[in-house]
Design an enzyme around this catalytic site. Structure first.
Site, PDB file in Angstrom:
ATOM      1  N   ASP A  60       0.882  -1.210   0.104  1.00 66.13           N
ATOM      2  CA  ASP A  60      -0.115  -0.006   0.026  1.00 66.13           C
ATOM      3  C   ASP A  60       1.068   1.164  -0.066  1.00 66.13           C
ATOM      4  OD1 ASP A  60      -3.104   0.591   0.846  1.00 66.13           O
ATOM      5  OD2 ASP A  60      -1.771   2.411   1.078  1.00 66.13           O
ATOM      6  N   ILE A  61       0.582   2.112  -0.867  1.00 66.79           N
ATOM      7  CA  ILE A  61       1.513   3.590  -0.989  1.00 66.79           C
ATOM      8  C   ILE A  61       1.441   4.362   0.286  1.00 66.79           C
ATOM      9  CG2 ILE A  61      -0.563   4.941  -1.943  1.00 66.79           C
ATOM     10  CD1 ILE A  61       1.585   5.579  -4.250  1.00 66.79           C
ATOM     11  N   HIS A  85     -10.257  -5.116  -3.582  1.00 65.51           N
ATOM     12  CA  HIS A  85      -8.890  -5.279  -3.056  1.00 65.51           C
ATOM     13  C   HIS A  85      -9.143  -5.773  -1.414  1.00 65.51           C
ATOM     14  CE1 HIS A  85      -9.957  -1.011  -2.526  1.00 65.51           C
ATOM     15  NE2 HIS A  85      -9.392  -0.919  -1.463  1.00 65.51           N
TER      16      HIS A  85
END
Ligand code: AMP
Length: 124
Positions: free
Chosen positions: A37-38, A108
């Site tokens: 995850d960014i 997701h």
């Protein structure tokens, strides 16, 4: 976003799947891609997504093939093992639709761990 929303192929995960923007890849197979995850919200924060065009958990559960559904869950367990949280534990989150506060309209599953992450639900 409605559970019945049409799939928007301009969403950020669709762009990642097409290779138009990069991701920090963890795992990939025929049906699944997993990446970091960014904006990590725990020491370990990965996202596992189907390659198919499914909007939400609801959409995926209703329309995906048995092979796709099985592949996603196998991948989640593999990624959790590879990231070192299989023994210590982790939380899976699949925000779905408006009340689930889903921001990216491609199904997701978040894997959160690497530390204790508190109680399950925080209502506003
Ligand atoms: P959700 O609220 O469940 O839809 O979560 C979407 C997640 O996608 C958030 O945790 C974001 O930090 C993450 N995210 C958004 N853009 C990217 C990106 N380009 N690469 C990796 N993760 C992303």
């Amino acid at each position: 976003m409605s559970h019945d929303a049409k799939y928007d192929s301009g969403n950020v995960f669709a762009k990642i799947l097409r290779g138009e923007i990069p991701c920090n890849k963890i795992y990939e197979d025929e049906h699944v891609l997993a990446f970091k995850d960014i904006r990590p919200q725990a020491k370990v924060h990965a996202l596992v997504i189907p390659k198919g065009a499914y909007v939400s958990a609801q959409d995926f559960g209703e329309k995906a093939s048995v092979a796709e559904i099985a592949a996603l869950h196998r991948a989640i367990s593999k990624v959790a093992r590879d990231l070192g949280v299989a023994e210590t534990g982790y939380r899976l989150i699949a925000n779905s639709g408006a009340h689930g506060h889903q921001e990216v309209p491609h199904y997701h599953v978040h894997i959160l761990g690497g530390q204790p992450i508190g109680k399950m639900v925080h209502l506003p």
